[in-house]
Write a protein that holds these residues in place. Structure first.
Motif, PDB file in Angstrom:
ATOM      1  N   ARG A  19     -65.584  17.194  70.143  1.00 15.79           N
ATOM      2  CA  ARG A  19     -64.941  16.124  69.376  1.00 15.79           C
ATOM      3  C   ARG A  19     -63.824  16.672  68.479  1.00 15.79           C
ATOM      4  O   ARG A  19     -62.784  16.039  68.296  1.00 15.79           O
ATOM      5  CB  ARG A  19     -65.981  15.379  68.536  1.00 15.79           C
ATOM      6  N   LEU A  20     -64.061  17.853  67.928  1.00 16.13           N
ATOM      7  CA  LEU A  20     -63.054  18.446  67.045  1.00 16.13           C
ATOM      8  C   LEU A  20     -61.856  18.998  67.812  1.00 16.13           C
ATOM      9  O   LEU A  20     -60.747  19.093  67.270  1.00 16.13           O
ATOM     10  CB  LEU A  20     -63.688  19.572  66.218  1.00 16.13           C
ATOM     11  N   LEU A  21     -62.067  19.360  69.080  1.00 15.21           N
ATOM     12  CA  LEU A  21     -60.998  19.978  69.857  1.00 15.21           C
ATOM     13  C   LEU A  21     -60.027  18.958  70.468  1.00 15.21           C
ATOM     14  O   LEU A  21     -58.926  19.324  70.867  1.00 15.21           O
ATOM     15  CB  LEU A  21     -61.587  20.844  70.975  1.00 15.21           C
ATOM     16  N   ARG A  22     -60.413  17.697  70.555  1.00 13.47           N
ATOM     17  CA  ARG A  22     -59.498  16.719  71.168  1.00 13.47           C
ATOM     18  C   ARG A  22     -58.387  16.346  70.179  1.00 13.47           C
ATOM     19  O   ARG A  22     -58.354  16.828  69.042  1.00 13.47           O
ATOM     20  CB  ARG A  22     -60.258  15.492  71.628  1.00 13.47           C
ATOM     21  N   ASP A  23     -57.471  15.509  70.611  1.00  7.92           N
ATOM     22  CA  ASP A  23     -56.309  15.157  69.784  1.00  7.92           C
ATOM     23  C   ASP A  23     -56.713  14.721  68.377  1.00  7.92           C
ATOM     24  O   ASP A  23     -56.157  15.162  67.386  1.00  7.92           O
ATOM     25  CB  ASP A  23     -55.508  14.025  70.441  1.00  7.92           C
ATOM     26  N   THR A  24     -57.661  13.797  68.330  1.00  4.60           N
ATOM     27  CA  THR A  24     -58.184  13.357  67.046  1.00  4.60           C
ATOM     28  C   THR A  24     -59.697  13.383  67.133  1.00  4.60           C
ATOM     29  O   THR A  24     -60.270  12.999  68.148  1.00  4.60           O
ATOM     30  CB  THR A  24     -57.716  11.932  66.692  1.00  4.60           C
ATOM     31  N   PRO A  25     -60.386  13.859  66.115  1.00  6.87           N
ATOM     32  CA  PRO A  25     -61.845  13.955  66.188  1.00  6.87           C
ATOM     33  C   PRO A  25     -62.560  12.637  65.961  1.00  6.87           C
ATOM     34  O   PRO A  25     -63.781  12.596  65.923  1.00  6.87           O
ATOM     35  CB  PRO A  25     -62.175  14.946  65.067  1.00  6.87           C
ATOM     36  N   TYR A  26     -61.811  11.539  65.812  1.00  6.19           N
ATOM     37  CA  TYR A  26     -62.429  10.250  65.504  1.00  6.19           C
ATOM     38  C   TYR A  26     -62.262   9.274  66.656  1.00  6.19           C
ATOM     39  O   TYR A  26     -61.315   9.370  67.439  1.00  6.19           O
ATOM     40  CB  TYR A  26     -61.793   9.669  64.233  1.00  6.19           C
ATOM     41  N   PRO A  27     -63.157   8.287  66.796  1.00  8.27           N
ATOM     42  CA  PRO A  27     -63.018   7.268  67.846  1.00  8.27           C
ATOM     43  C   PRO A  27     -61.675   6.556  67.730  1.00  8.27           C
ATOM     44  O   PRO A  27     -61.225   6.246  66.635  1.00  8.27           O
ATOM     45  CB  PRO A  27     -64.181   6.307  67.560  1.00  8.27           C
ATOM     46  N   ARG A  28     -61.025   6.297  68.891  1.00  9.90           N
ATOM     47  CA  ARG A  28     -59.690   5.695  68.857  1.00  9.90           C
ATOM     48  C   ARG A  28     -59.752   4.186  68.663  1.00  9.90           C
ATOM     49  O   ARG A  28     -58.953   3.600  67.947  1.00  9.90           O
ATOM     50  CB  ARG A  28     -58.959   6.014  70.156  1.00  9.90           C
ATOM     51  N   SER A  29     -60.675   3.525  69.340  1.00  7.71           N
ATOM     52  CA  SER A  29     -60.783   2.074  69.182  1.00  7.71           C
ATOM     53  C   SER A  29     -62.094   1.627  69.796  1.00  7.71           C
ATOM     54  O   SER A  29     -62.773   2.387  70.475  1.00  7.71           O
ATOM     55  CB  SER A  29     -59.620   1.365  69.879  1.00  7.71           C
ATOM     56  N   GLU A  30     -62.425   0.398  69.565  1.00  4.63           N
ATOM     57  CA  GLU A  30     -63.643  -0.135  70.148  1.00  4.63           C
ATOM     58  C   GLU A  30     -63.510  -0.269  71.661  1.00  4.63           C
ATOM     59  O   GLU A  30     -64.502  -0.318  72.371  1.00  4.63           O
ATOM     60  CB  GLU A  30     -63.965  -1.498  69.526  1.00  4.63           C
ATOM     61  N   LEU A  31     -62.241  -0.356  72.146  1.00  5.40           N
ATOM     62  CA  LEU A  31     -62.017  -0.488  73.590  1.00  5.40           C
ATOM     63  C   LEU A  31     -62.213   0.847  74.304  1.00  5.40           C
ATOM     64  O   LEU A  31     -62.402   0.889  75.497  1.00  5.40           O
ATOM     65  CB  LEU A  31     -60.601  -1.018  73.849  1.00  5.40           C
ATOM     66  N   GLU A  32     -62.168   1.937  73.554  1.00  7.65           N
ATOM     67  CA  GLU A  32     -62.360   3.264  74.145  1.00  7.65           C
ATOM     68  C   GLU A  32     -63.498   3.960  73.401  1.00  7.65           C
ATOM     69  O   GLU A  32     -63.286   4.649  72.419  1.00  7.65           O
ATOM     70  CB  GLU A  32     -61.091   4.105  74.032  1.00  7.65           C
ATOM     71  N   PRO A  33     -64.744   3.708  73.814  1.00  3.81           N
ATOM     72  CA  PRO A  33     -65.900   4.249  73.102  1.00  3.81           C
ATOM     73  C   PRO A  33     -65.824   5.771  72.988  1.00  3.81           C
ATOM     74  O   PRO A  33     -65.258   6.449  73.839  1.00  3.81           O
ATOM     75  CB  PRO A  33     -67.092   3.821  73.987  1.00  3.81           C
ATOM     76  N   ASP A  34     -66.417   6.292  71.911  1.00  2.00           N
ATOM     77  CA  ASP A  34     -66.400   7.735  71.657  1.00  2.00           C
ATOM     78  C   ASP A  34     -67.502   8.425  72.458  1.00  2.00           C
ATOM     79  O   ASP A  34     -68.364   9.091  71.907  1.00  2.00           O
ATOM     80  CB  ASP A  34     -66.594   7.975  70.153  1.00  2.00           C
TER      81      ASP A  34
END
Length: 389
Positions: free
Chosen positions: A309-324
């Motif tokens: 999660r920390l290595l991707r572009d952003t470590p936080y969920p992007r939106s509800e349409l794209e679940p984490d």
């Protein structure tokens, strides 16, 4: 035969006296005799006899905890032998003390209290490789005790151990890094160890030893501990192939080594994600981390998922349409990988991970089916789709 009859046989027949003892009695008598004779010799003034006694103590205590207790009174004269100018006396005493200390906390403390640390540290600096090897092994054993760690730390031994990791024999290098790893568990020691600059020599040792070895486990454990400090992280990054050495352990080390390796990388990312994300990604870490999310220990799996999660572009969920989800996180990372070979391997690992996840879900449903009624079962729509294909 009654007890009087047994007693009369013992009194009237000296030849069969031993027969009246049990095997245990005979062994205890023999043990007591050997101990007393050896203790008498080790306390003598004859250097030759003292060496002979030290060798006997080493032999008897090699595998026997009982003998280690019996010979606790030999610690002081053995420590005195360390101050002799005779190589034979030094070697015999070092090896005897080493065996006395193994798995015996009382003896470890007694050896330190008797003043053994000063001559042992002297042997660490000896030009005699044999004495240096024995002294390193002795220090490794003594450093395993929580009670002795503060005393050993106060002796300023860290730079000597790092020097042995750099220039010692193969066995001495392994023992020295294990001793440092032991001492690093005492929190106050970490900054003192860092001042001795252990990472370059530890990384060098890590590159040269088998990834499944105990030495690799201790190297990565030490590195993980030192990643809590910026000085340690900067040292690893600036060392040529430093991060790569940790990544290689993460891929092919033992379960415990892989846990330390992913822990080291996770600590780096958590401390300063912007600074360390790219250097870690550049070494092709994704396939190894992805494998750990499926096959690692419980701790490794948790650490690996957090690191992804920390290595991707952003470590936080992007939106509800794209679940984490883990799959989305890895897909996001794969899209950032420049190397085609690494990207292909990561995609293959992702497919395997999804397959394993589906198989685990199906097994879980089957197990539930054995203990639940049909009305209790509610099959998720996603699984229904999978099973209907």
């Amino acid at each position: 035969m009654d007890s009087e009859g047994e007693n009369s046989v013992y009194l009237n027949s000296p030849v069969s006296a031993a027969d009246s003892f049990s095997d245990g009695d005979i062994r205890r008598t023999a043990t007591s005799s050997a101990v007393q004779q050896t203790l008498f010799l080790i306390h003598s003034d004859d250097p030759t006899l003292k060496v002979q006694a030290a060798k006997e103590i080493r032999r008897l205590t090699k595998t026997s905890q009982r003998y280690r207790r019996h010979f606790s009174n030999a610690v002081k004269p053995l420590v005195n032998m360390l101050r002799s100018e005779s190589f034979e006396s030094n070697e015999a005493a070092l090896l005897a003390l080493l065996n006395l200390a193994v798995k015996d906390e009382g003896n470890k403390i007694n050896i330190i209290d008797a003043g053994a640390l000063e001559p042992i540290i002297g042997f660490l600096q000896s030009e005699n490789a044999i004495l240096q090897d024995h002294a390193t092994a002795a220090l490794l054993t003594l450093s395993a005790s929580p009670a002795t760690k503060p005393i050993i730390s106060a002796s300023g031994v860290f730079s000597l151990l790092v020097e042995i990791i750099r220039h010692g024999s193969s066995q001495a290098k392994a023992d020295a890094v294990m001793a440092l790893s032991n001492l690093s568990t005492y929190q106050d020691n970490l900054l003192l160890i860092l001042r001795a600059q252990p990472i370059p020599s530890t990384v060098s040792l890590l590159k040269s030893c088998k990834k499944s070895s105990k030495t690799t486990e201790r190297c990565t454990a030490l590195i993980e501990s030192l990643m809590c400090y910026e000085e340690g992280r900067n040292s690893l990054i600036s060392e040529d192939g430093g991060v790569l050495a940790v990544v290689e352990v993460l891929e092919s080390g033992s379960a415990q080594s892989r846990e330390h390796a992913v822990g080291a990388l996770l600590t780096m990312c958590q401390s300063d994600r912007a600074k360390y994300r790219e250097p870690i990604l550049r070494e092709g870490v994704i396939p190894g981390i992805l494998e750990l999310t499926v096959q690692g220990t419980a701790k490794s799996r948790t650490k690996a998922q957090t690191l992804l999660r920390l290595l991707r572009d952003t470590p936080y969920p992007r939106s509800e349409l794209e679940p984490d989800t883990l799959e989305n996180i890895v897909s996001n990372l794969i899209s950032q990988i420049d190397c085609e070979e690494q990207s292909g391997k990561a995609k293959e690992m992702l497919a395997e991970m999804v397959q394993v996840s589906m198989e685990q879900s199906l097994r879980h449903l089957q197990q539930r089916a054995l203990v639940c009624t049909p009305a209790d079962l509610s099959v998720p729509s996603c699984v229904s789709k999978i099973t209907s294909k």
